[in-house]
Design a protein around this motif. Structure first.
Motif, short mmCIF file in Angstrom:
data_model
loop_
_atom_site.label_atom_id
_atom_site.label_comp_id
_atom_site.label_asym_id
_atom_site.label_seq_id
_atom_site.Cartn_x
_atom_site.Cartn_y
_atom_site.Cartn_z
N ILE A 170 0.84 -1.20 0.00
CA ILE A 170 0.00 0.00 0.00
C ILE A 170 0.87 1.25 0.00
O ILE A 170 1.91 1.30 0.68
N LEU A 171 0.44 2.25 -0.75
CA LEU A 171 1.10 3.56 -0.76
C LEU A 171 0.17 4.56 -0.09
O LEU A 171 -0.97 4.76 -0.52
N LEU A 247 9.13 8.16 1.70
CA LEU A 247 9.75 7.38 0.63
C LEU A 247 10.41 8.26 -0.41
O LEU A 247 11.41 7.88 -1.04
N GLU A 248 9.85 9.48 -0.60
CA GLU A 248 10.40 10.39 -1.62
C GLU A 248 11.84 10.78 -1.33
O GLU A 248 12.56 11.24 -2.21
N SER A 288 4.78 13.80 -0.79
CA SER A 288 5.00 14.43 -2.10
C SER A 288 4.15 13.76 -3.17
O SER A 288 3.62 12.66 -2.98
N ASP A 289 4.04 14.42 -4.31
CA ASP A 289 3.38 13.86 -5.48
C ASP A 289 4.42 13.03 -6.24
O ASP A 289 5.21 13.57 -7.02
N LEU A 290 4.43 11.73 -6.00
CA LEU A 290 5.46 10.87 -6.59
C LEU A 290 5.34 10.82 -8.11
O LEU A 290 6.35 10.66 -8.81
N TYR A 304 7.41 3.83 -8.78
CA TYR A 304 6.14 4.49 -8.48
C TYR A 304 4.96 3.63 -8.93
O TYR A 304 4.00 3.42 -8.17
N TYR A 305 5.02 3.13 -10.16
CA TYR A 305 3.91 2.32 -10.65
C TYR A 305 3.81 0.97 -9.92
O TYR A 305 2.71 0.43 -9.77
#
Length: 458
Positions: A170-171, A247-248, A288-290, A304-305
């Protein structure tokens, strides 16, 4: 299901009917029985009401019923109706733990007042029980998931219900302080992996030259200073859950190795050629917006995917203002129990201040403010009041803000009055029909407050 306030036992049908009608006029939900054995079958330790019984009954009498109720839960109040010749026995019952007795013929107002006081004591006992359980949980590292009434948090909770017992990675995405750590721990603790380790690591807090060893471990002599073998976080989390926060901040080179671990479920310690199989759930979190970072080459697109199969977006507190007051109340109760202080309920003006504040630190800021309020009193809210006078308005319409405030006020009043419509009308100064119309508008049901359950959200 509506909670029962009074469980009344008497073998005289006329008395049962008369008392039930009297209590209903006072909005005390009542369930009647003609014998104690039938009543005992439905009593449970979580019963939220009061037992009212006649002393003389066929089969099990009032004294025997008292003993049986205490075996179920000794904090359930038992009030005994007695005749003049039973006073000595009633005193004995008091010594054995009865809440009180009332002599026939009795004054109805006196009975109602006694029942309401007993109910208040019962609710307090149950609330303290919940608090003690929460304190045991909160004593562990990190916050825990609390309930939420806002539509956005309900969607998050609904998603979690469908995911906790799966092994899916899960992210979690959300602002600092929104509760990513709390959700990660909740997922672990309510899953089948709860008997194994929950391992958390902040990818932004570990020096870049050490994070690979932290995650994957190393063999003795793998690099200068590696004097003995070290088990990495992934290996330590085997059969449990690993939580990768921020994670970013993970270096791009290390992201390649993380992707391989995600796909192969194997890890190699630094300095070793042996692959170690893993059965681990990975929960990653980012503020953040990965996707944007991957498009700019600042985060690996393939990672990311791979992580974005299931993404849960945690709303900031300013977007779920319906939860603010209940969360503050919950955190204040926890702090009061922890520090041995009293938690004084907020007044309407103070609740308004909480709703106007933007809470840039989200739930973490709210929790800290609630703790300061318990320790320092109303002065702890002065900073919010000062900020409210200079801050720019929140990007909400006036109608939305009014609705959020109105819902919070009604919800707060229902909670304080334990679902009593009569008391809530008096507290808010509303007519009965007006109150019911507003409750319907905001999706509020008095039954949920009569149950006295502590449902908070992050």
């Amino acid at each position: 299901m509506t909670a029962t306030d009074v469980l009344f036992i008497d073998d005289d049908a006329a008395i049962r009917q008369a008392i039930q009608q009297t209590l209903q006029l006072e909005e005390l939900t009542t369930e009647t029985f003609d014998n104690a054995a039938s009543a005992l079958k439905i009593l449970r330790p979580d019963f939220q009401g009061v037992v009212l019984c006649d002393f003389h009954m066929p089969g099990i009498n009032g004294l025997d019923l008292l003993k049986a109720v205490q075996q179920i839960d000794e904090s359930i109040p038992v009030i005994i109706l007695t005749g003049q010749g039973d006073i000595g026995t009633a005193v004995t019952a008091m010594q054995l733990g009865a809440y009180d007795f009332i002599e026939k013929p009795f004054n109805q107002d006196e009975l109602i007042e006694l029942l309401k006081h007993a109910l208040e004591k019962r609710h307090l006992a149950l609330e303290n029980r919940v608090l003690k359980a929460q304190l045991r949980i909160f004593a562990r590292p990190g916050p825990r998931l609390l309930g939420g009434e806002s539509p956005k948090m309900k969607r998050v909770l609904s998603m979690l219900e469908n995911l906790v017992d799966t092994s899916a990675d899960i992210l979690l995405s959300g602002e600092t302080g929104a509760g990513k750590d709390a959700i990660a721990r909740y997922i672990h603790e309510t899953s089948e992996r709860s008997q194994h380790n929950f391992v958390a690591i902040n990818c932004g807090a570990v020096p870049e030259n050490l994070i690979e060893s932290e995650l994957f471990g190393h063999e003795a002599g793998a690099f200068t200073g590696a004097e003995k073998k070290r088990i990495g976080k992934f290996e330590h989390a085997n059969k449990g859950t690993i939580f990768l926060d921020e994670l970013e901040s993970m270096p791009l080179a290390l992201q390649v190795r993380l992707l391989r671990v995600l796909e192969e479920r194997k890890v190699e310690r630094l300095g070793s050629n042996v692959s170690i199989g893993l059965d681990v759930r990975i929960i990653a979190a980012t503020k953040s917006d990965l996707k944007s970072k991957s498009e700019r080459g600042e985060f690996r697109e393939d990672l990311y995917y791979r992580l974005n199969v299931i993404q849960i977006d945690i709303p900031p507190l300013r977007e779920r203002r319906e939860d603010i007051h209940l969360l503050f109340h919950h955190f204040a109760l926890i702090a009061a129990a922890r520090y041995g202080r009293e938690s004084i309920p907020l007044n309407k003006q103070q609740i308004g201040l909480l709703l106007q504040h933007d809470w840039p630190g989200n739930v973490r800021e709210l929790r800290n403010r609630a703790e300061r309020y318990v320790l320092m009193g109303p002065v702890a809210l002065d900073e919010i009041q000062s900020a409210a006078s200079v801050d720019t308005p929140t990007p909400q319409s006036l109608s939305d803000m009014v609705d959020a405030f109105e819902r919070s006020m009604i919800q707060n009043a229902l909670q304080m009055c334990q679902g009593s419509i009569k008391d809530t009308m008096e507290y808010l100064g509303l007519a009965r029909k007006t109150l019911y119309d507003k409750m319907k508008k905001h999706g509020l049901d008095k039954a949920q407050f009569k149950e006295d359950a502590d449902h908070d959200g992050l």
